[in-house]
Design a protein around this motif. Structure first.
Motif, PDB file in Angstrom:
ATOM      1  N   HIS A 149       0.909  -1.155   0.072  1.00 39.03           N
ATOM      2  CA  HIS A 149       0.236   0.002  -0.038  1.00 39.03           C
ATOM      3  C   HIS A 149       0.717   0.948   0.039  1.00 39.03           C
ATOM      4  O   HIS A 149       1.942   1.359   0.698  1.00 39.03           O
ATOM      5  CB  HIS A 149      -0.881   0.194   1.249  1.00 39.03           C
ATOM      6  N   GLU A 150       0.312   2.426  -0.805  1.00 43.11           N
ATOM      7  CA  GLU A 150       1.178   3.610  -0.783  1.00 43.11           C
ATOM      8  C   GLU A 150       1.646   4.205   0.485  1.00 43.11           C
ATOM      9  O   GLU A 150       2.237   4.947   0.685  1.00 43.11           O
ATOM     10  CB  GLU A 150       0.506   4.489  -1.873  1.00 43.11           C
ATOM     11  N   GLY A 151       0.629   3.856   1.388  1.00 43.54           N
ATOM     12  CA  GLY A 151       0.932   4.430   3.005  1.00 43.54           C
ATOM     13  C   GLY A 151       1.815   3.739   3.761  1.00 43.54           C
ATOM     14  O   GLY A 151       1.794   4.222   4.867  1.00 43.54           O
ATOM     15  N   ASP A 152       2.364   2.612   3.410  1.00 48.10           N
ATOM     16  CA  ASP A 152       3.203   1.910   4.026  1.00 48.10           C
ATOM     17  C   ASP A 152       4.471   2.598   4.345  1.00 48.10           C
ATOM     18  O   ASP A 152       5.153   2.904   3.513  1.00 48.10           O
ATOM     19  CB  ASP A 152       3.182   0.556   3.511  1.00 48.10           C
ATOM     20  N   ARG A 153       5.178   2.350   5.645  1.00 45.97           N
ATOM     21  CA  ARG A 153       6.366   2.873   5.932  1.00 45.97           C
ATOM     22  C   ARG A 153       7.611   2.352   5.411  1.00 45.97           C
ATOM     23  O   ARG A 153       8.614   2.688   5.031  1.00 45.97           O
ATOM     24  CB  ARG A 153       6.406   2.888   7.541  1.00 45.97           C
ATOM     25  N   LEU A 154       7.154   1.054   5.119  1.00 45.75           N
ATOM     26  CA  LEU A 154       8.469   0.003   4.738  1.00 45.75           C
ATOM     27  C   LEU A 154       8.240  -0.698   3.448  1.00 45.75           C
ATOM     28  O   LEU A 154       9.133  -1.225   2.808  1.00 45.75           O
ATOM     29  CB  LEU A 154       8.565  -1.136   5.699  1.00 45.75           C
ATOM     30  N   GLY A 155       6.993  -0.078   2.639  1.00 44.77           N
ATOM     31  CA  GLY A 155       6.732  -0.958   1.499  1.00 44.77           C
ATOM     32  C   GLY A 155       7.601  -0.314   0.052  1.00 44.77           C
ATOM     33  O   GLY A 155       7.893  -0.961  -0.590  1.00 44.77           O
ATOM     34  N   ARG A 156       7.387   1.010  -0.305  1.00 39.73           N
ATOM     35  CA  ARG A 156       8.064   1.723  -1.162  1.00 39.73           C
ATOM     36  C   ARG A 156       7.244   1.660  -2.492  1.00 39.73           C
ATOM     37  O   ARG A 156       7.845   1.853  -3.539  1.00 39.73           O
ATOM     38  CB  ARG A 156       9.516   1.196  -1.151  1.00 39.73           C
TER      39      ARG A 156
END
Length: 328
Positions: free
Chosen positions: A241-248
């Motif tokens: 998801h675009e709001g994830d801290r670790l996803g990118r």
């Protein structure tokens, strides 16, 4: 639809720890309030014998006894505690129960946590203590062999759509033709040393809905050409998801829902039972992570209803046939 939980085993993490332990209880609260068709059931712990289908006995004992080295605890990312050990067992147990329910006629079932794909046979890593999908694949194969010996081994497809590659799972099944591992993940994200799976699709930072769904469609097409599963284990990570801290990555709520629908539709059209787990999710806003997961359950319920309708139709046909023969 059966869904299994173990969120009442809470790890005593230090202040500022980046693992969002509260998301599991929050997901259960949301499901109970908004989707009462999901039957929430407490997970049982996996036994030593079940874990030993995949994990080294010495490692199982170290987790149970609290004798993991400081380095091993750092690699896992959690300090050892009795709650950590129990939660790890029950997280595996939840996927075992979901898999058994799906194969036993439910068609589709879930684990509110799970997807602990970074755990290797002899060590944990990346917030993963034991590998629930690997243990579930092995146990379902063993149970299937006892019940359906003449059919040959149960073939399991693991569709891993967490943003991080399932390195532990890929290593465990590297030389096993009965388990197929498919992973779509961030090319530059953890783990920085990837393990080769059967299909690995590396995605660039900033990958959006359209590019992701195109890559998924291509990967499922290749899976179709190369493997015929009898069970699908689906890791529906919230961290793309675009709001994830670790996803990118940059997937929207709609994009992730389309992802879930595509995987479940693929399994449904093949009439292959599917069990899923939630994997990672580290949103800046915890509620955004939980919303991704609630959406997954909402989509899953639609496919569970198809399985129910199929079972009802089959029972009606059998019943009609029996009545006709009796009357004759």
């Amino acid at each position: 639809m059966h869904a299994y939980y173990a969120d009442h085993f809470v790890l005593p993490l230090p202040n500022g720890h980046r693992f969002p332990m509260g998301k599991y209880a929050r997901l259960r609260e949301r499901l109970a309030a908004e989707l009462p068709q999901v039957q929430l059931l407490e997970a049982l712990p996996a036994s030593d014998g079940e874990l030993a289908l995949v994990h080294a006995p010495a490692y199982i004992e170290a987790v149970a006894q609290g004798s993991l080295s400081a380095a091993a605890q750092r690699e896992i990312g959690f300090p050892w505690s009795p709650a950590m050990a129990e939660r790890a067992r029950r997280s595996v147990g939840a996927t075992l129960l979901a898999s058994r329910n799906a194969l036993g006629g439910g068609g589709l079932a879930a684990n509110l946590a799970g997807g602990t794909h970074h755990a290797y046979a002899d060590k944990g890593s990346g917030f993963c203590v034991f590998n629930d999908f690997a243990v579930a694949a092995r146990l379902m194969q063993a149970e299937n062999a006892r019940s359906h010996r003449a059919r040959g081994p149960l073939r399991v497809a693991i569709v891993d759509l967490d943003v991080h590659q399932g390195n532990g799972t890929a290593r465990i099944f590297a030389h096993d033709d009965s388990v197929f591992t498919l992973s779509l993940h961030g090319a530059k994200n953890f783990p920085f040393r990837k393990e080769p799976g059967d299909i690995d699709v590396e995605l660039p930072d900033g990958c959006d809905d359209a590019a992701y769904l195109e890559a998924l469609e291509s990967a499922l097409g290749e899976l179709d050409r190369r493997f015929e599963p009898g069970l699908v284990l689906y890791l529906a990570g919230a961290d793309p998801h675009e709001g994830d801290r670790l996803g990118r990555l940059k997937l929207t709520f709609d994009g992730l829902e389309a992802r879930d629908r595509r995987v479940m539709d693929w399994a449904w059209h093949k009439r292959v039972p599917l069990a899923f787990a939630m994997g990672g999710g580290y949103g800046h806003d915890l509620e955004a992570t939980v919303q991704v997961q609630v959406n997954t359950y909402r989509t899953a319920l639609q496919y569970r209803q198809r399985w129910q309708a199929l079972a009802t139709a089959s029972a009606t046909v059998v019943g009609s046939s029996h009545w006709h023969n009796a009357a004759a």
